[in-house]
Every structure is written in structure tokens, then in C-alpha cells.
Motif scaffolding. Structure first.
Motif, PDB file in Angstrom:
ATOM      1  N   HIS B  64       0.798  -1.223   0.000  1.00 19.77           N
ATOM      2  CA  HIS B  64       0.000   0.000   0.000  1.00 19.77           C
ATOM      3  C   HIS B  64       0.837   1.283   0.000  1.00 19.77           C
ATOM      4  O   HIS B  64       0.466   2.270  -0.616  1.00 19.77           O
ATOM      5  N   ASP B 129      -7.582  -7.012   4.435  1.00 24.21           N
ATOM      6  CA  ASP B 129      -7.797  -6.187   3.252  1.00 24.21           C
ATOM      7  C   ASP B 129      -9.047  -6.692   2.559  1.00 24.21           C
ATOM      8  O   ASP B 129      -9.150  -7.882   2.263  1.00 24.21           O
ATOM      9  N   HIS B 131     -10.206  -6.636  -0.362  1.00 22.48           N
ATOM     10  CA  HIS B 131     -10.155  -7.256  -1.686  1.00 22.48           C
ATOM     11  C   HIS B 131      -9.553  -8.658  -1.701  1.00 22.48           C
ATOM     12  O   HIS B 131      -9.249  -9.215  -2.765  1.00 22.48           O
ATOM     13  N   SER B 346      -3.512  -1.989  -9.924  1.00 15.47           N
ATOM     14  CA  SER B 346      -4.257  -2.413  -8.725  1.00 15.47           C
ATOM     15  C   SER B 346      -4.543  -3.913  -8.739  1.00 15.47           C
ATOM     16  O   SER B 346      -4.331  -4.587  -9.741  1.00 15.47           O
ATOM     17  N   CYS B 347      -5.059  -4.390  -7.615  1.00 16.33           N
ATOM     18  CA  CYS B 347      -5.374  -5.821  -7.525  1.00 16.33           C
ATOM     19  C   CYS B 347      -6.589  -6.172  -8.373  1.00 16.33           C
ATOM     20  O   CYS B 347      -6.894  -7.335  -8.577  1.00 16.33           O
ATOM     21  N   CYS B 407       0.420  -0.703  -4.947  1.00 13.60           N
ATOM     22  CA  CYS B 407      -0.994  -0.321  -5.018  1.00 13.60           C
ATOM     23  C   CYS B 407      -1.165   0.997  -5.768  1.00 13.60           C
ATOM     24  O   CYS B 407      -2.210   1.274  -6.334  1.00 13.60           O
ATOM     25  N   CYS B 410      -4.349   3.498  -6.573  1.00  9.91           N
ATOM     26  CA  CYS B 410      -5.608   2.894  -6.141  1.00  9.91           C
ATOM     27  C   CYS B 410      -6.108   3.542  -4.866  1.00  9.91           C
ATOM     28  O   CYS B 410      -7.294   3.695  -4.647  1.00  9.91           O
ATOM     29  N   LEU B 411      -5.168   3.897  -3.994  1.00  8.52           N
ATOM     30  CA  LEU B 411      -5.564   4.609  -2.771  1.00  8.52           C
ATOM     31  C   LEU B 411      -4.492   5.629  -2.432  1.00  8.52           C
ATOM     32  O   LEU B 411      -3.317   5.415  -2.696  1.00  8.52           O
ATOM     33  N   ASN B 429     -10.776  -0.189  -8.061  1.00 11.50           N
ATOM     34  CA  ASN B 429     -12.083  -0.696  -7.642  1.00 11.50           C
ATOM     35  C   ASN B 429     -12.948   0.271  -6.854  1.00 11.50           C
ATOM     36  O   ASN B 429     -14.095  -0.011  -6.567  1.00 11.50           O
TER      37      ASN B 429
HETATM   38  S1  SF4 Z   1      -4.490  -2.380  -5.125  1.00 10.24           S
HETATM   39 FE1  SF4 Z   1      -5.950  -1.057  -4.108  1.00 10.24          FE
HETATM   40  S2  SF4 Z   1      -7.641  -2.346  -3.479  1.00 10.24           S
HETATM   41 FE2  SF4 Z   1      -5.907  -3.654  -4.017  1.00 10.24          FE
HETATM   42  S3  SF4 Z   1      -4.878  -4.085  -2.092  1.00 10.24           S
HETATM   43 FE3  SF4 Z   1      -3.891  -2.295  -2.998  1.00 10.24          FE
HETATM   44  S4  SF4 Z   1      -5.000  -0.533  -2.178  1.00 10.24           S
HETATM   45 FE4  SF4 Z   1      -6.250  -2.313  -1.767  1.00 10.24          FE
END
Ligand code: SF4
Lengths: 194, 466
Positions: B64, B129, B131, B346-347, B407, B410-411, B429
Motif C-alpha cells: 500500500h 484487506d 479485496h 491495482s489488484c 498499489c 488505487c488509494l 475498484n
Molecule cells: S491495489 Fe488497491 S484495493 Fe488492491 S490491495 Fe492495494 S489498495 Fe487495496
């Protein structure tokens, strides 16, 4: 993590009549960098509470002196989004012990219960009544009775029942947590692994 | 005989004990941890004087907080660096395998599990997490947990969980041109809303689902959490077995034969009962894009921003607040709206197939001048594959650069933040307010739709080019 035992609570409530309050609003990701469980309350609803220059945004309920209390009342689907337990920590750390909504996201509900916060689910109609009661008089009191699973608007005497898993109720009333219980199950777990 | 769903079969095989009037004690086969939700769990463990019960069943990676350029340098942000170092230290103390920044196994936690063959059918998998639902694509029960539960798993390899209700979402028929797993996900969430799955665990089935690759299935299960469900899963089939076979931690030899025979039994019985059932026709799905501030606010890309006539009370207020944040008006056409950023990664969409799809689209075209693009592989392995397949040259020729795994945008926890007020077409997402940075405006879409936006500089229907 030990927390205070919960039995009954009588308090005014803070209204947050917004739906889908997600965990990114409850505690934005940039505040998740701590490695200890401290001080999250200051950043509860950070981006709704403060503007870019860190000045309080006057019309946000948490910034309005007329609202106070240990009960937070939110719109439906409260706590959606990420699994961050920091959301529950921030709410607890700020001083809330009860969150009322007509609908909670699953993970948030579990996290709240694991941290001494009681999520109370009421019907959408009753939720409206609560909001109206606060609007009419922000000092109006609410009583949360965990033992009898009853939520009461003290002013009008109207009350509703709410449900809670009996095991979780036991944990909350006694300030216990799941981890102690699981650690005590070591032998059963070892037997299962075979 | 009692009939069972796929979910029941795996769940029942993992219940250690039913607690009177309470949740079940559920055994966890695989635990994944990252730097954000684990430090307080380790702290709690130490306070209790407890040890990690099965360190070999936990795998760790920092994702993250990490920068996606110059990963060989130390992390600039002190708090981020501290969290990452804490994870490394905790793993060393407790004997947990740690895939650090720059190592071969590094990546977003939900990308590396499947990649290494750690994720397998029939397992119970958890991670702090939400996801974690991604791993359900293999026919596993996988879901996100809070930090207290991370501590539970570390201490006891178990968690306490009430059994969720079961939902079946069937998508049948052939997918239209330009429609990907991401579009199915956004379509389903728009149909059943962001709370439609609450209390449930979803099984996705039907011919359109079966036609998906493992990458596509992961994208779909990844987003199952966005409709409120605990997780989503898909019964394992030949596609699954072929994907798992030969991976680093996949069963080998006789063990493979035995496991495979078991995996083949993992499907819902023909007359199994679900609490809730939805059926959708793949023919109704077009490339999707979101216009608001939750993943349920998605529409077909050719449509206009819906009006709020039918909404009342707080629903209407919430809707209006959302459009105001996005700077959109009811009735606006989505196609043609100017954008500023494109994020692929992202995931949800950070696997090799996603970069193949993006690259195939931009090949021979040029990135629009008004667009800043962040192309971020989900893991080191994906990064290496992108390079091995020669995709980097195509990307570079079109004006795109490849970043390093994490990540990313994504955040808003690392350096890759979208500036205030800017529009970002993102393959991630969540489009919550501030998710990609304070004031950032997120438009969720597939890598294909992101590619169309990246080369035109505005929201564009990718089908125009196919
Ligand atoms: S890619 Fe985004 S949704 Fe996936 S684990 Fe990382 S922060 Fe969380």
C-alpha cells in the motif's frame, strides 16, 4: 484489545444524515500509517471536518457545538468499503460508543463489535424519527439498553428492539474479546489440523 | 441427502467448532498480511505474550505504501517507511516469509498469492484487506478481515465468523465485443447496488463466467466486495487447474493427483439452495464507466448520467452531493468528457492480461497530450512478463512509461495521488470521494476503456476502435 464494558448508555446523539458513509470518509487512507493504535479520533471524518488549510468546516455536524454525545446516527449502508479497523478505532477514539443506522456494511459491523462499539440497526422509518428528534431538539436523549436490546428516544418514549448475536453481546457486556477465547482453544485447533 | 453449495462444502470442512449462540470458529489455510493492517495485530500479540501459531501459513508483502518509481532508494515518507520496516521486523521476529520491496516475490498481496500458486481451490484465505475476495476466483473462501481478526489468525490460525447467507449470480450468454470481466463487475454492482450483497457470500456462475480467464475471474471476484458481499467465488474447472498447475507452491506429483480429485468435487450440487439468486444476460452488458462516488454508480459508456427524479429524501441528497463532487450534471453524456489521468493497475486490473489488453489498444497510437498516465504492474512477476513480451517498447512508442509494482494510485497512501478536481479513468475498484487523493475524481473502467481514454484524452467508447 481491551475496551470498556458496555451495559446501558443514555446520551444525546450526533446526526450524520448521509448514506453510504464509506471507510475512506471515516478515516482517509493517508492516516493509516501509524503502527500503534493511538490518536485516530482526531482524523475521524477528516476531509469532511476540515478544509485544505485545516480549518474546521462549520456546517459539518462534528464541528457544531450544539451536537454532542456518545451516539453517532448515520444514513443507510454505514461503513462500506475497506476492511480497515482504523475506522472503528477512530469512532471509538473520538468518543462514540454506539453507531445507529438502518444498515451496516458487514466488515465494519464486525470491526465495531470487536472494538467495544455497539452497532444498532433500526428500520429506515425509525431512523428518520431519530433524525427528526435531533433536529427538533439537539439535546434530546436516547437510551441504549444492551441487556434488553432496546433503543429509546427518551423525549417521546418511543422505543425499538435491536438484535445482536448472543455471543457478541456477552463479549461486549463483559469487555472480553475473541482472541482470548481462541487462544484458550489451542488443543481443539491442533486436533482439527490432524 | 442434504444438498450443498460450493460455499457450504468448503465452509463445513473448516469449522473447528460451533459456539453456542455465536459465530463459528473457522480454520484458516492461508493468511496474507501487508504493512497497513498488521502492525497493531503484532503489537496486540506481544502484549498478550502470545506467539504466532503457524508462521508457515502466513505470507507478507508491503504494497500500500510503496513508491512505484526508484524502489531501490529508501522510501521518502517517514511514516510509510516506518510501516514497511515494521512489517519486515515483525516477520523476522515471528518467522514469517516476507517478500520485500524489489525482491522477486514482491507485489500487491492479492496478485502474488495466485501467481505463486499459494492460492488454491478449496482453501480458506484471509487478509486484513477487503479485496481478499480476489482469491475466490479459484473456488476458495477468501475474505477481508479487520486487524483484531489478523491478530486472531496469527495467534490461533482461526477466526470467529458467523456463516453468511448464500447468493448466486448467474451471467449467461456471450459477452459483447469490448466487454470484459471489469464491465461485468461494474454492471452487477450497478444492478444490485453497493449494499445488495451485504450479509452474503456470492457464487458467480453461468456460461459468461465460465468463459472468463483466471485473470478475468479474479477481477470479478475482486469487486464482489463492492456490492457489500463478504466475498465472491467461482467453482474451479479446467481453466483453474491449468492455471495452478506447475506454479511454485502448487501441489506436485502424487499430491497433485490427490488434490485435483478433491478440487473436482468442489461445485454446488445441482439442487443446492441459495438464499438469493440473480440472473443476468451477458448480451445486456456494454463497456461500463462510473459517474459518481461509489462503485454502484456505473452506467454503460454510451449512456447519460441518470436523473434523480425517482429518488427522495436522503437518497436524493446523497446523489446530488455525489454529482456535485464529480462536477457532473444529470443528463450529461459521458462520452466526450475530458479527463486528466489514466491509472492502469491495482489488484483489480494489474495482471498481465490487463496490460496486454491496454497495450494492444494503444499500439501504433499516441497518448493524448492532456493525459498523465500511470501504468503500474501488480507485481514484480507481472513487470517481468510485460518486459519479456516486449510490451514496454510498444508502450514507450505510444508515449507511456511502465512504473514499478505497488498499489499506487488505487488509494491515496503513497506518492501516486491524483490532484484535486482532476478526472482519473482508473482500472481500480473504488471511486469514493478522496480515494485517489483529496478532491480527486475517479471514473472506474476496464483497461480497454482506460486505453481509449488515454489516447483520446476524453471518455471514449473503446468499441469505436475495435
Ligand atoms: S491495489 Fe488497491 S484495493 Fe488492491 S490491495 Fe492495494 S489498495 Fe487495496
Amino acid at each position: 484489545m481491551a475496551y470498556d464494558k458496555f451495559t446501558t448508555l443514555t446520551s444525546p446523539a450526533v446526526p450524520l444524515p448521509i448514506e453510504n458513509v464509506d471507510t475512506d470518509q471515516i478515516i482517509p487512507a493517508r492516516f493509516l500509517k501509524a503502527v500503534e493504535r493511538k490518536g485516530f479520533g482526531d482524523n475521524l471524518f477528516r476531509d469532511w471536518r476540515y478544509d485544505k488549510s485545516n480549518q474546521p468546516i462549520a456546517d459539518f455536524p462534528l464541528n457544531q457545538a450544539k451536537y454532542s454525545g456518545k451516539i453517532l446516527v448515520g444514513g443507510k449502508n454505514f461503513g462500506s468499503g475497506s476492511s480497515r479497523e482504523h475506522a472503528a478505532w477512530a469512532i471509538y477514539d473520538y468518543g462514540f460508543r454506539v453507531v445507529v443506522s438502518s444498515f451496516f456494511a458487514d466488515i465494519f459491523q464486525g470491526n465495531a463489535l470487536n472494538n467495544g462499539i455497539l452497532p444498532v440497526v433500526v428500520s429506515p422509518e425509525f431512523l428518520e424519527k431519530i433524525f427528526m428528534a435531533i433536529e427538533a431538539d439537539q439535546n434530546t436523549l436516547f437510551e441504549v439498553d444492551l441487556e434488553n436490546q432496546k433503543f429509546t428516544i427518551c423525549g417521546t418514549g418511543e422505543s425499538v428492539g435491536f438484535s445482536i448475536n448472543p455471543y457478541k453481546k456477552h463479549c461486549l457486556t463483559n469487555g472480553l474479546d475473541d482472541i482470548d477465547y481462541l487462544i484458550s482453544m489451542k488443543e481443539e485447533i491442533a486436533a482439527f489440523e490432524k | 441427502m442434504e444438498t450443498k453449495t460450493l460455499f457450504d462444502k468448503i465452509w463445513d470442512a473448516h469449522v473447528v467448532k460451533e459456539v453456542e449462540g455465536g459465530p463459528s470458529v473457522l480454520y484458516i489455510d492461508q493468511h496474507l498480511i501487508h504493512e497497513v493492517t498488521s502492525p497493531v495485530a503484532f503489537l496486540g500479540l506481544e502484549k498478550r505474550g502470545a506467539k504466532v501459531l503457524r508462521p508457515e501459513k502466513t505470507v507478507a508483502t508491503p504494497d500500500h505504501n510503496v513508491p512505484t518509481i526508484n524502489q531501490h532508494l529508501s522510501i521518502k515518507d517517514e511514516l510509510s517507511r516506518n510501516q514497511v520496516e515494521m512489517l519486515k521486523k515483525n516477520c523476522a521476529t515471528h518467522g514469517i516469509v516476507y517478500h520485500g520491496l524489489g525482491s522477486e516475490g514482491h507485489g500487491v498481496v492479492h496478485i502474488i498469492g495466485p501467481e505463486m500458486g499459494i492460492t488454491q481451490p478449496g482453501m480458506t484465505i484471509v487478509c486484513g484487506d477487503s479485496h481478499t475476495s480476489t482469491h475466490g476466483a479459484f473456488g476458495a473462501i477468501a475474505f477481508g478481515i479487520g486487524t483484531s481478526e489478523v491478530e486472531m489468525v496469527l495467534a490461533s490460525q482461526c477466526i470467529m465468523q458467523p456463516k453468511p447467507r448464500k447468493m448466486l449470480i448467474a451471467v449467461n450468454g456471450k459477452l459483447n465485443k469490448g466487454v470484459t470481466a471489469k464491465d461485468i463487475a461494474l454492471y452487477v454492482i450497478a444492478q444490485i447496488s453497493t449494499s445488495g450483497g451485504t450479509g452474503h457470500f456470492i457464487e458467480f456462475a453461468g456460461s459468461a463466467i465460465e468463459s472468463l480467464t483466471m485473470e478475468g475471474r479474479m477481477t470479478l471476484c475482486n469487486m464482489s466486495i463492492e456490492c457489500g458481499a463478504r466475498g465472491g467465488m467461482i467453482a474451479p474447472d479446467q481453466t483453474t487447474f491449468d492455471y495452478v498447475k506447475g506454479r511454485q507452491f502448487a501441489p506436485k506429483g502424487e499430491d497433485w493427483v490427490k488434490k485435483l480429485a478433491y478440487w473436482k468435487t468442489l461445485k454446488s450440487d445441482a439442487d443446492a439452495v441459495f438464499d438469493t439468486v440473480y440472473e443476468f444476460d451477458a448480451a445486456n452488458i456494454e463497456p461500463m464507466i462510473t459517474f459518481g462516488t461509489n462503485p454502484g454508480m456505473g452506467i454503460g459508456i454510451s449512456q447519460n448520467v441518470p436523473d434523480s427524479n425517482k429518488l427522495t429524501g436522503s437518497d436524493k441528497l446523497t446523489y446530488e452531493k455525489s454529482l456535485k463532487y464529480m462536477g457532473y450534471t444529470e443528463g450529461d453524456k459521458m462520452v466526450g468528457k475530458k479527463i486528466d489521468y489514466v491509472f492502469v493497475g491495482s489488484c483489480t486490473n494489474g495482471r498481465i492480461e490487463d496490460f496486454r489488453s491496454f497495450t494492444a489498444f494503444v499500439k501504433g497510437k499516441k497518448k493524448a497530450n492532456n493525459v498523465t498516465a500511470w501504468i503500474v504492474p501488480g507485481s514484480r512477476a507481472v513487470e517481468k512478463q510485460i518486459i519479456a513480451e516486449g510490451l514496454v517498447e510498444i508502450l514507450n512508442a505510444a508515449g507511456f512509461e511502465l512504473r514499478q509494482p505497488g498499489c499506487s494510485a488505487c488509494l491515496a497512501m503513497n506518492d501516486d495521488k491524483i490532484p484535486e478536481g482532476k478526472y482519473s479513468v482508473s482500472t481500480s475498484n473504488r471511486n469514493f470521494e478522496g480515494r485517489q487523493g483529496p478532491g480527486a475524481r475517479t471514473l472506474l473502467a476496464s483497461p480497454l476503456t482506460a486505453a481509449a481514454a488515454a489516447v483520446t484524452g476524453k471518455i471514449t467508447d473503446p468499441r469505436e476502435f475495435l
